[in-house]
Scaffold this motif. Sequence first.
Motif, PDB file in Angstrom:
ATOM      1  N   TYR A  76       0.841  -1.204   0.000  1.00 49.40           N
ATOM      2  CA  TYR A  76       0.000   0.000   0.000  1.00 49.40           C
ATOM      3  C   TYR A  76       0.877   1.255   0.000  1.00 49.40           C
ATOM      4  CZ  TYR A  76      -4.423  -2.440   1.112  1.00 49.40           C
ATOM      5  OH  TYR A  76      -5.552  -3.221   1.085  1.00 49.40           O
ATOM      6  N   TRP A  77       1.890   1.232   0.844  1.00 45.49           N
ATOM      7  CA  TRP A  77       2.780   2.389   0.961  1.00 45.49           C
ATOM      8  C   TRP A  77       3.513   2.644  -0.359  1.00 45.49           C
ATOM      9  CZ3 TRP A  77       8.197   2.560   0.703  1.00 45.49           C
ATOM     10  CH2 TRP A  77       8.789   3.769   1.090  1.00 45.49           C
ATOM     11  N   LYS A  78       4.008   1.596  -0.971  1.00 43.41           N
ATOM     12  CA  LYS A  78       4.694   1.734  -2.262  1.00 43.41           C
ATOM     13  C   LYS A  78       3.769   2.321  -3.324  1.00 43.41           C
ATOM     14  CE  LYS A  78       8.151   0.140  -3.815  1.00 43.41           C
ATOM     15  NZ  LYS A  78       9.439   0.786  -4.205  1.00 43.41           N
ATOM     16  N   ALA A  79       2.482   1.974  -3.233  1.00 40.14           N
ATOM     17  CA  ALA A  79       1.517   2.449  -4.230  1.00 40.14           C
ATOM     18  C   ALA A  79       0.906   3.797  -3.846  1.00 40.14           C
ATOM     19  CB  ALA A  79       0.416   1.414  -4.410  1.00 40.14           C
ATOM     20  N   GLY A  80       1.294   4.322  -2.698  1.00 38.80           N
ATOM     21  CA  GLY A  80       0.724   5.595  -2.244  1.00 38.80           C
ATOM     22  C   GLY A  80      -0.714   5.477  -1.779  1.00 38.80           C
ATOM     23  N   LYS A  81      -1.155   4.268  -1.444  1.00 34.21           N
ATOM     24  CA  LYS A  81      -2.541   4.038  -1.039  1.00 34.21           C
ATOM     25  C   LYS A  81      -2.702   3.863   0.477  1.00 34.21           C
ATOM     26  CE  LYS A  81      -4.917   0.944  -3.309  1.00 34.21           C
ATOM     27  NZ  LYS A  81      -6.148   1.706  -3.644  1.00 34.21           N
ATOM     28  N   GLN A  82      -1.632   4.005   1.245  1.00 35.33           N
ATOM     29  CA  GLN A  82      -1.665   3.639   2.660  1.00 35.33           C
ATOM     30  C   GLN A  82      -2.663   4.458   3.483  1.00 35.33           C
ATOM     31  OE1 GLN A  82       0.799   5.195   1.184  1.00 35.33           O
ATOM     32  NE2 GLN A  82       1.611   6.868   2.427  1.00 35.33           N
ATOM     33  N   SER A  83      -3.005   5.663   3.019  1.00 39.90           N
ATOM     34  CA  SER A  83      -3.893   6.530   3.803  1.00 39.90           C
ATOM     35  C   SER A  83      -5.330   6.528   3.311  1.00 39.90           C
ATOM     36  CB  SER A  83      -3.350   7.964   3.799  1.00 39.90           C
ATOM     37  OG  SER A  83      -2.074   8.015   4.415  1.00 39.90           O
ATOM     38  N   GLU A  84      -5.630   5.715   2.313  1.00 37.20           N
ATOM     39  CA  GLU A  84      -7.002   5.687   1.816  1.00 37.20           C
ATOM     40  C   GLU A  84      -7.959   5.211   2.908  1.00 37.20           C
ATOM     41  OE1 GLU A  84      -7.305   3.498  -1.810  1.00 37.20           O
ATOM     42  OE2 GLU A  84      -6.049   4.896  -2.933  1.00 37.20           O
ATOM     43  N   ARG A  85      -9.107   5.909   2.968  1.00 39.81           N
ATOM     44  CA  ARG A  85     -10.076   5.604   4.029  1.00 39.81           C
ATOM     45  C   ARG A  85     -10.773   4.281   3.747  1.00 39.81           C
ATOM     46  NH1 ARG A  85     -10.037   7.630   9.115  1.00 39.81           N
ATOM     47  NH2 ARG A  85     -12.094   7.428  10.099  1.00 39.81           N
ATOM     48  N   SER A  86     -10.736   3.377   4.739  1.00 40.43           N
ATOM     49  CA  SER A  86     -11.321   2.047   4.565  1.00 40.43           C
ATOM     50  C   SER A  86     -12.254   1.732   5.712  1.00 40.43           C
ATOM     51  CB  SER A  86     -10.219   0.983   4.483  1.00 40.43           C
ATOM     52  OG  SER A  86      -9.508   0.926   5.717  1.00 40.43           O
ATOM     53  N   VAL A  87     -13.160   0.809   5.454  1.00 32.53           N
ATOM     54  CA  VAL A  87     -14.080   0.324   6.481  1.00 32.53           C
ATOM     55  C   VAL A  87     -14.066  -1.205   6.444  1.00 32.53           C
ATOM     56  CG1 VAL A  87     -16.444   0.305   7.353  1.00 32.53           C
ATOM     57  CG2 VAL A  87     -15.556   2.353   6.201  1.00 32.53           C
ATOM     58  N   PHE A  88     -13.841  -1.811   7.604  1.00 34.89           N
ATOM     59  CA  PHE A  88     -13.838  -3.267   7.734  1.00 34.89           C
ATOM     60  C   PHE A  88     -14.869  -3.688   8.774  1.00 34.89           C
ATOM     61  CE2 PHE A  88      -9.827  -2.566   5.717  1.00 34.89           C
ATOM     62  CZ  PHE A  88      -9.444  -3.758   5.107  1.00 34.89           C
ATOM     63  N   ASP A  89     -15.527  -4.810   8.539  1.00 35.09           N
ATOM     64  CA  ASP A  89     -16.447  -5.398   9.513  1.00 35.09           C
ATOM     65  C   ASP A  89     -15.855  -6.689  10.069  1.00 35.09           C
ATOM     66  OD1 ASP A  89     -18.327  -3.436   9.179  1.00 35.09           O
ATOM     67  OD2 ASP A  89     -19.670  -4.632   7.914  1.00 35.09           O
ATOM     68  N   LEU A  90     -16.000  -6.863  11.381  1.00 36.42           N
ATOM     69  CA  LEU A  90     -15.603  -8.097  12.035  1.00 36.42           C
ATOM     70  C   LEU A  90     -16.874  -8.820  12.476  1.00 36.42           C
ATOM     71  CD1 LEU A  90     -12.721  -8.533  14.617  1.00 36.42           C
ATOM     72  CD2 LEU A  90     -14.912  -9.676  14.955  1.00 36.42           C
ATOM     73  N   TYR A  91     -17.044 -10.063  12.025  1.00 38.07           N
ATOM     74  CA  TYR A  91     -18.253 -10.812  12.352  1.00 38.07           C
ATOM     75  C   TYR A  91     -17.958 -12.306  12.252  1.00 38.07           C
ATOM     76  CZ  TYR A  91     -18.588 -11.152   7.229  1.00 38.07           C
ATOM     77  OH  TYR A  91     -18.315 -11.394   5.901  1.00 38.07           O
ATOM     78  N   PHE A  92     -18.945 -13.128  12.595  1.00 36.91           N
ATOM     79  CA  PHE A  92     -18.812 -14.578  12.442  1.00 36.91           C
ATOM     80  C   PHE A  92     -20.001 -15.075  11.628  1.00 36.91           C
ATOM     81  CE2 PHE A  92     -21.181 -13.753  16.286  1.00 36.91           C
ATOM     82  CZ  PHE A  92     -22.214 -14.677  16.271  1.00 36.91           C
ATOM     83  N   ARG A  93     -19.864 -16.273  11.088  1.00 34.21           N
ATOM     84  CA  ARG A  93     -20.870 -16.767  10.146  1.00 34.21           C
ATOM     85  C   ARG A  93     -21.844 -17.765  10.763  1.00 34.21           C
ATOM     86  NH1 ARG A  93     -16.066 -16.895   6.552  1.00 34.21           N
ATOM     87  NH2 ARG A  93     -16.310 -15.228   4.999  1.00 34.21           N
ATOM     88  N   LYS A  94     -21.478 -18.388  11.903  1.00 33.94           N
ATOM     89  CA  LYS A  94     -22.324 -19.443  12.454  1.00 33.94           C
ATOM     90  C   LYS A  94     -22.155 -19.502  13.966  1.00 33.94           C
ATOM     91  CE  LYS A  94     -23.327 -24.393  11.809  1.00 33.94           C
ATOM     92  NZ  LYS A  94     -22.899 -25.638  11.110  1.00 33.94           N
ATOM     93  N   ASN A  95     -23.263 -19.636  14.685  1.00 32.11           N
ATOM     94  CA  ASN A  95     -23.177 -19.758  16.135  1.00 32.11           C
ATOM     95  C   ASN A  95     -22.415 -21.029  16.525  1.00 32.11           C
ATOM     96  OD1 ASN A  95     -24.663 -17.472  17.147  1.00 32.11           O
ATOM     97  ND2 ASN A  95     -26.536 -18.446  16.385  1.00 32.11           N
ATOM     98  N   PRO A  96     -21.635 -20.962  17.611  1.00 29.64           N
ATOM     99  CA  PRO A  96     -20.872 -22.148  18.030  1.00 29.64           C
ATOM    100  C   PRO A  96     -21.719 -23.169  18.762  1.00 29.64           C
ATOM    101  CG  PRO A  96     -20.495 -20.347  19.556  1.00 29.64           C
ATOM    102  CD  PRO A  96     -21.360 -19.796  18.451  1.00 29.64           C
ATOM    103  N   PHE A  97     -21.211 -24.388  18.847  1.00 27.82           N
ATOM    104  CA  PHE A  97     -21.795 -25.484  19.628  1.00 27.82           C
ATOM    105  C   PHE A  97     -23.186 -25.874  19.125  1.00 27.82           C
ATOM    106  CE2 PHE A  97     -19.311 -22.727  22.608  1.00 27.82           C
ATOM    107  CZ  PHE A  97     -18.180 -23.518  22.659  1.00 27.82           C
ATOM    108  N   GLY A  98     -23.485 -25.549  17.864  1.00 33.24           N
ATOM    109  CA  GLY A  98     -24.794 -25.876  17.327  1.00 33.24           C
ATOM    110  C   GLY A  98     -25.917 -25.101  17.987  1.00 33.24           C
ATOM    111  N   GLY A  99     -25.569 -23.958  18.589  1.00 35.38           N
ATOM    112  CA  GLY A  99     -26.542 -23.194  19.361  1.00 35.38           C
ATOM    113  C   GLY A  99     -27.238 -22.100  18.591  1.00 35.38           C
ATOM    114  N   GLU A 100     -27.979 -21.284  19.324  1.00 27.67           N
ATOM    115  CA  GLU A 100     -28.800 -20.233  18.720  1.00 27.67           C
ATOM    116  C   GLU A 100     -28.294 -18.829  19.028  1.00 27.67           C
ATOM    117  OE1 GLU A 100     -31.199 -21.008  16.669  1.00 27.67           O
ATOM    118  OE2 GLU A 100     -30.840 -23.140  17.007  1.00 27.67           O
ATOM    119  N   TYR A 101     -27.182 -18.722  19.751  1.00 25.71           N
ATOM    120  CA  TYR A 101     -26.686 -17.394  20.122  1.00 25.71           C
ATOM    121  C   TYR A 101     -25.192 -17.470  20.411  1.00 25.71           C
ATOM    122  CZ  TYR A 101     -26.745 -19.233  24.880  1.00 25.71           C
ATOM    123  OH  TYR A 101     -26.517 -20.001  25.995  1.00 25.71           O
ATOM    124  N   THR A 102     -24.579 -16.294  20.494  1.00 33.01           N
ATOM    125  CA  THR A 102     -23.165 -16.158  20.861  1.00 33.01           C
ATOM    126  C   THR A 102     -23.047 -14.983  21.826  1.00 33.01           C
ATOM    127  OG1 THR A 102     -22.413 -17.031  18.736  1.00 33.01           O
ATOM    128  CG2 THR A 102     -20.832 -15.700  19.962  1.00 33.01           C
TER     129      THR A 102
END
Length: 420
Positions: free
Chosen positions: A41-67
Amino acid sequence: MEKKENGVDGKKSGRVVDGPTNPMVTPLLNDLYQFTMAYAYWKAGKQSERSVFDLYFRKNPFGGEYTIFAGLEECIKFLANFKLTDEEIDFVRDSLPGCEEAFCDYLRGLDCSDIEVHAISEGSVVFPKVPLLRIEGPVAVVHLLETPFLNLINYASLVATNAARHRFVAGKSKLLLEFGARRAQGPDGAISASKYCYLGGFDATSNVAAGKLFGIPLRGTHSHAFVSSFMSLDEIVDKKLRSSDGKSSCEDFVSLVQTSLTKIQNSSSSSGIFSETNKSELAAFTSYALAFPSAFLALVDTYDVMKSGIPNFCAVALALHELGYKAVGIRLDSGDLAYLSTEARKLFCAIERELKLQDFGKMIITASNDLNEETVDALNKQGHEVDAFGIGTNLVTCYAQAALGCVFKLVEINNQPRIK
């Protein structure tokens, strides 16, 4: 969602935020490709571009209904103290082929003052594909948060959920004690398990370090080794015990215990089942009571629970009662826990009635021995008199599921949506 901003040294928030609990949580707790991407990114001059990331999971653990979401506090501590040292930068440079010195200068100036974190409150019930955290900031910096954040949240949320599931099965009225330090995946696994099991609904831990770090109540008694290390009552040298009110003393507590054992053996409550108990066990219990007269809780299954452990415990508890103390209870670590707890309760109640000892029948019965939510559920269905469950291996190792599987995905760059 809560919005949290933290500048270096707490400048934006007006306060200094402590560093992560584990000192190994530094910017180098990262996958190599986070640094290779930052360099690219730094080499390309893109290191300061504004980004948005989401942290999430795809499936509840232990075969359950919640986390249960956990780990946010540690993420904020890491964020607020994010700064690469010169030694760390030198290592990164040596790890990147052809790395330019100017990139090292860039790394020296990095902090998280331009990072924004939007998060669900820690301890909340959460569900798949709903962002737990949304991280906004310069793309190169946000990439350097990915692996640490995932590391701090994945296990924390998994073990907190495991604890919550055990709480649900045990019910609100039972004490849940986390006993997993010796079986956890290393020191950090033990400390993290204690913290997040407490968050997930456990009442106490056996982990002394976690008690000091997080203020978690501590619980523990003694081991089978303590019991078997005694040979006879003759080993007890200091036999004196002051009464609970401090107004009098028993010069020979050992003799008082022996008298109490005879009384129990001759009582109608025993129904003639108590004859000769194991005297080394009696010595161990007596010695432990002399050390902790106000917190006497004995492990009663080293030899024979009903023929030795229970009567020996009752003898010491009765002797303590003579001096104004109340024994706490017993721990069962083997055998048919439902049957043994029920029989122990019957005897305690019978002794209370016959000898007119208030609350003797209400003493705590703790059960342990490789328990998990399935065995606790089975005990509930069978019927038992257990007041507290000590749970270790299956709880802290999350034996039923190894990982939660949280992911960290780019959803926006320079105000343009992105999706994988």
